[in-house]
Design a protein around this motif. Sequence first.
Motif, PDB file in Angstrom:
ATOM      1  N   CYS A   1      89.867-164.704  64.531  1.00 30.68           N
ATOM      2  CA  CYS A   1      90.858-163.746  64.036  1.00 30.68           C
ATOM      3  C   CYS A   1      91.288-162.759  65.120  1.00 30.68           C
ATOM      4  O   CYS A   1      92.295-162.064  64.962  1.00 30.68           O
ATOM      5  CB  CYS A   1      90.300-162.950  62.854  1.00 30.68           C
ATOM      6  SG  CYS A   1      89.847-163.956  61.436  1.00 30.68           S
ATOM      7  N   LEU A   2      90.494-162.673  66.201  1.00 34.37           N
ATOM      8  CA  LEU A   2      90.768-161.681  67.233  1.00 34.37           C
ATOM      9  C   LEU A   2      91.605-162.289  68.348  1.00 34.37           C
ATOM     10  O   LEU A   2      91.561-163.499  68.587  1.00 34.37           O
ATOM     11  CB  LEU A   2      89.446-161.149  67.796  1.00 34.37           C
ATOM     12  CG  LEU A   2      88.502-160.537  66.760  1.00 34.37           C
ATOM     13  CD1 LEU A   2      87.236-160.033  67.433  1.00 34.37           C
ATOM     14  CD2 LEU A   2      89.171-159.410  65.997  1.00 34.37           C
ATOM     15  N   PRO A   3      92.376-161.473  69.056  1.00 30.35           N
ATOM     16  CA  PRO A   3      93.235-162.001  70.126  1.00 30.35           C
ATOM     17  C   PRO A   3      92.416-162.706  71.198  1.00 30.35           C
ATOM     18  O   PRO A   3      91.292-162.307  71.509  1.00 30.35           O
ATOM     19  CB  PRO A   3      93.911-160.741  70.687  1.00 30.35           C
ATOM     20  CG  PRO A   3      93.765-159.702  69.629  1.00 30.35           C
ATOM     21  CD  PRO A   3      92.503-160.019  68.895  1.00 30.35           C
ATOM     22  N   ARG A   4      92.970-163.773  71.741  1.00 32.39           N
ATOM     23  CA  ARG A   4      92.306-164.470  72.839  1.00 32.39           C
ATOM     24  C   ARG A   4      92.325-163.586  74.078  1.00 32.39           C
ATOM     25  O   ARG A   4      93.301-162.888  74.348  1.00 32.39           O
ATOM     26  CB  ARG A   4      92.999-165.802  73.111  1.00 32.39           C
ATOM     27  CG  ARG A   4      92.713-166.823  72.023  1.00 32.39           C
ATOM     28  CD  ARG A   4      93.622-168.031  72.162  1.00 32.39           C
ATOM     29  NE  ARG A   4      93.229-169.088  71.237  1.00 32.39           N
ATOM     30  CZ  ARG A   4      93.503-169.098  69.941  1.00 32.39           C
ATOM     31  NH1 ARG A   4      94.156-168.078  69.419  1.00 32.39           N
ATOM     32  NH2 ARG A   4      93.111-170.090  69.161  1.00 32.39           N
ATOM     33  N   GLU A   5      91.259-163.653  74.859  1.00 30.88           N
ATOM     34  CA  GLU A   5      91.094-162.753  75.997  1.00 30.88           C
ATOM     35  C   GLU A   5      91.716-163.342  77.263  1.00 30.88           C
ATOM     36  O   GLU A   5      91.037-163.617  78.241  1.00 30.88           O
ATOM     37  CB  GLU A   5      89.599-162.469  76.215  1.00 30.88           C
ATOM     38  CG  GLU A   5      88.921-161.801  75.045  1.00 30.88           C
ATOM     39  CD  GLU A   5      89.516-160.433  74.746  1.00 30.88           C
ATOM     40  OE1 GLU A   5      89.928-159.751  75.691  1.00 30.88           O
ATOM     41  OE2 GLU A   5      89.565-160.051  73.564  1.00 30.88           O
ATOM     42  N   TYR A   6      93.024-163.556  77.232  1.00 33.18           N
ATOM     43  CA  TYR A   6      93.693-164.096  78.408  1.00 33.18           C
ATOM     44  C   TYR A   6      94.515-163.059  79.156  1.00 33.18           C
ATOM     45  O   TYR A   6      94.986-163.315  80.265  1.00 33.18           O
ATOM     46  CB  TYR A   6      94.600-165.267  78.020  1.00 33.18           C
ATOM     47  CG  TYR A   6      93.843-166.491  77.574  1.00 33.18           C
ATOM     48  CD1 TYR A   6      92.756-166.960  78.298  1.00 33.18           C
ATOM     49  CD2 TYR A   6      94.212-167.171  76.422  1.00 33.18           C
ATOM     50  CE1 TYR A   6      92.054-168.084  77.900  1.00 33.18           C
ATOM     51  CE2 TYR A   6      93.521-168.303  76.005  1.00 33.18           C
ATOM     52  CZ  TYR A   6      92.445-168.754  76.746  1.00 33.18           C
ATOM     53  OH  TYR A   6      91.753-169.866  76.343  1.00 33.18           O
ATOM     54  N   ASP A   7      94.719-161.883  78.567  1.00 34.36           N
ATOM     55  CA  ASP A   7      95.509-160.861  79.247  1.00 34.36           C
ATOM     56  C   ASP A   7      94.872-160.478  80.584  1.00 34.36           C
ATOM     57  O   ASP A   7      95.570-160.292  81.587  1.00 34.36           O
ATOM     58  CB  ASP A   7      95.657-159.621  78.365  1.00 34.36           C
ATOM     59  CG  ASP A   7      96.650-159.847  77.229  1.00 34.36           C
ATOM     60  OD1 ASP A   7      97.420-160.822  77.321  1.00 34.36           O
ATOM     61  OD2 ASP A   7      96.636-159.071  76.255  1.00 34.36           O
ATOM     62  N   GLU A   8      93.549-160.349  80.596  1.00 33.57           N
ATOM     63  CA  GLU A   8      92.895-159.968  81.847  1.00 33.57           C
ATOM     64  C   GLU A   8      93.004-161.082  82.886  1.00 33.57           C
ATOM     65  O   GLU A   8      93.070-160.806  84.088  1.00 33.57           O
ATOM     66  CB  GLU A   8      91.426-159.593  81.621  1.00 33.57           C
ATOM     67  CG  GLU A   8      90.740-159.160  82.903  1.00 33.57           C
ATOM     68  CD  GLU A   8      89.591-158.199  82.692  1.00 33.57           C
ATOM     69  OE1 GLU A   8      88.686-158.204  83.533  1.00 33.57           O
ATOM     70  OE2 GLU A   8      89.601-157.433  81.702  1.00 33.57           O
ATOM     71  N   GLU A   9      93.018-162.340  82.445  1.00 29.41           N
ATOM     72  CA  GLU A   9      93.201-163.443  83.394  1.00 29.41           C
ATOM     73  C   GLU A   9      94.573-163.349  84.055  1.00 29.41           C
ATOM     74  O   GLU A   9      94.717-163.615  85.255  1.00 29.41           O
ATOM     75  CB  GLU A   9      93.040-164.785  82.679  1.00 29.41           C
ATOM     76  CG  GLU A   9      91.666-164.999  82.076  1.00 29.41           C
ATOM     77  CD  GLU A   9      90.555-165.006  83.120  1.00 29.41           C
ATOM     78  OE1 GLU A   9      90.759-165.614  84.191  1.00 29.41           O
ATOM     79  OE2 GLU A   9      89.501-164.398  82.872  1.00 29.41           O
TER      80      GLU A   9
END
Length: 960
Positions: free
Chosen positions: A710-718
């Motif tokens: 349900c939580l956003p995937r952590e790709y922004d930091e990538e």
Amino acid sequence: MTEPTPNDEQKELIESTEGLYLVDAGPGTGKTFAITRRYGNIIDQPDVEPEDVLLVTFTRSAAAEMKERIVEHSTYGLRELADAPIQTFHSHCHDILSEHGYATPRHLGLDGQITGSTRVVDNELIEGELFREFFSQFRSNHSEYTDFYRVLSNPGGLLDLIGELASKGIFPTADGWYRDGESHLDGDFGAFKQQFDAVNEPRNDGRKQSQLRDDLSRFGRNKTYLSDAPSKSELRGGRGTKQLDETVATNVFHEDRDRLKAFVHDVYFEYLQFALDRNYLNFGFLQLFAFVLLCENPRIREQARFEYVMVDEFQDTSEIQFKLALLLSGTNNFCVVGDWKQSIYAFQYADVQNILEFEDRLDTFSADLNSDSQRVSFETDDLTRIELEENYRSTETVIDLSEDAIVTPATSGEDVDTTLDDVVELSSNAAFDNTVIEGIQHEDEHEALLSKIQDIVGNDDYAVEDEDGEPRVPEYRDVAVFTRTRDYGRELLDIADEYDFPMAYDGGSELFRTDPAKLLLAWLRILESDADRGWAVVLERAGYTLDEIDHILETETYPTELATFRDELRGLESVGAVARRIFDRYGFHGDTADALLHTIQSVYDSTTLTRGEVIQFIERGIENGTSVDIHASASDNSVTVQTIHAAKGLEYPIVIMANMNSGSFPPRSGGSGIIQYQDPIGLRQRKVYSEERTYPHVYDNWRSDVLRRCLPREYDEERRLLYVAITRAEQHVLFAGGEDLNTFLEELPVEINEPDVSIDPVDHEKHVEAELPFAVAAPESPIGHSPHSLMDETVFEETGEQMELGPDEEPETRGMDFGARVHDFAEAYALGEDVTASNEHERRAAELIDGLSGRLYVEEPVTLPLEVDGYRVTISGIVDLVHETDDTIEIIDYKTDSTRRAQPEYRKQVSVYYHVLSEWFREKTITASLFYTSDGVRERIDPLSLDELHDVIRRHSTEI
């Protein structure tokens, strides 16, 4: 040299000294120039002094650079700014606690105090071993948490959890949680429900199922759940359903977590107590106690406030640091500078929302701090934004590529929320733009990369800018290769070594997998038990065949030379002395051996590890591939290899992003901690132990499996990592990948070619040894010593005559193990434990302790901070016994030697203890003595003066 003229945006920042400011400073926009000029303007005002201005930097080296630049543009000299508060959050918190923090732990219900002698543990390996020791004790004392122990494979994950909670401002007290900490652990259902609804919304105008329902098509696969888990069809709904029922959000979010919170609370609280008892704090605890002190003590808060506060690299701050900055601000002269696109330190608890949602958090955090008392006294509603737009580093083509990167999907089909409208558009100040952007793809990626570098070197097509702004052909030193993870960089360096290619790796080394570490481990195993595993390695190194090794191990007929060396090692006092002797024997010198020696000795001195436990420590380092930073010298014309994290803040004419492969960048998820904290769902447990069925079992937590989807995937930091890598380039950017390219490279506007691979011999005659071709940050911590590291270890070596003893004679030293057993007995006996002396040495120690009246402090950790020739030095050790009476303090250190030959070296040790306790107990007479358990005599020691200790340090430190 002509002084640069500020551009319009820089000038606005420099001249705007009053009020609230948020500055967006992209890469290469001259933020340090503008910040230091602004600082100079502030302190040159007639009614402002440097002590009125707090300038917070990310590293100590950055603080030093800031001071040097300020001196150039203000009326103050470097000596006058030496003590100015231009420092990191950790350093400033340490200063606050050293001056005011003595009783701070009591606000949380903790026993103990914080003093100037409280040491700061900034080495992750050392703290990891300390926490392992603590958790072993915790398990013994808390059998009620057995079900948690059964699911925790690595207690180090709890240490990471504690660090994250501390960075969020979530602290335990004796009977609960500080302020509203528990509400954070419970999570925020409203915020979660918004995220749930977003991923549960049917797609394509309701014709296609939601992303969440699609993701849960694999629900339960390779999982074992408890009986309360719904079936996949119950969870997802029947055939034709487009989304989950809204009740699912409530069912997965609300879970009985009282025992989980109790377990985490007790581990967290008791680890804080353990650290205080051992007289140390880590960086997170420095901030924790400083925050509590400033919250709870209005008088100290008022004294600690500044008229002006500036925070650099604000995108790298944590929640607690944002709040600390507000507590330290006495007025609204509050300025933060940063770039959200360069926030890449989430693993160090940096929170990019601090800068992305600065205005909202400014209001929220101020209101929270003022909820029960006014702690932030200024209004937060008059904010000015300044955007630095002119880039002085890169060409326009490089800038355009970096902006594409920040909006490029990391995986196929990913929707990126960020748009170019969210990015401040930069303009280039480059003298010329001949930028080459290209990619290479080859199944032999490492060789192809080296071949491509040779194509670049000396090639006019890749011309770079010289000091006069004119084009020149590139050299090896102009090229930097960046990788997402360390492993690829080490592999590339191994291939480069095969070709004698000029390349240097800067960053973390898998220290315990090196030859020096493996031989040290082998000899320690031999010293511990003559273990075959140790002898096999040593004999193979000596050139024996496998058959010969088998025969030697079977008959235990060890070669005389090696057996003699073993016996010599057994006579050495410390693990450091053993390691040094081994490295000397095998000719291991240089950066790796020095780093290994320092690491082993630091861990041994800072913890209570036995030699056997040091063996286990090295074994864990080998198993886990533990990395330690080593900055080695290299040819002055070498390619640099770094991780992207290590490269932040640096710049190079040519950047190559390597290993642009699927599963490597972004890396495949490597699993997560069993117990985790994450906004907005709070504290969660991924696996649980239960005996509800026939056999006890560790079950997967079905709620956690749904929550994470349900939580956003952590790709922004990538994406931000990719942006940082590209913006290190001044003129050219290349990418390299293997057979399966990642989505980044497929989506970026880059032409991919398959090169011909041919690596030519390199002419090294033109290269001389020099420093790395980039600035290496100075170490952030003081030079560390232990009392043992200041001793001349040769004094403990036995001569041939001394080793030939008569039948009634006792050896001069009995070795480390015997000494450790006597010390352990004496410690237990002094603490009142039920132990019985097993030899004359222990009996004499017991008689000594029985004869002491007054208060005893057992195994008291001490740290002596000094400044030697401009270097900060700390000497940390543990006093065996401190005996306090009404008027006196006596330092007693046990020695099992049968002679007094080593007493001049022991004098250095007790002198350190003497100066620390003289500071602690200024009103009492301090004496120091050595108690020789071989004859029961206490030898009074006349301590060295501080000047004499300085001379000892100069002789033993290569860094001064």
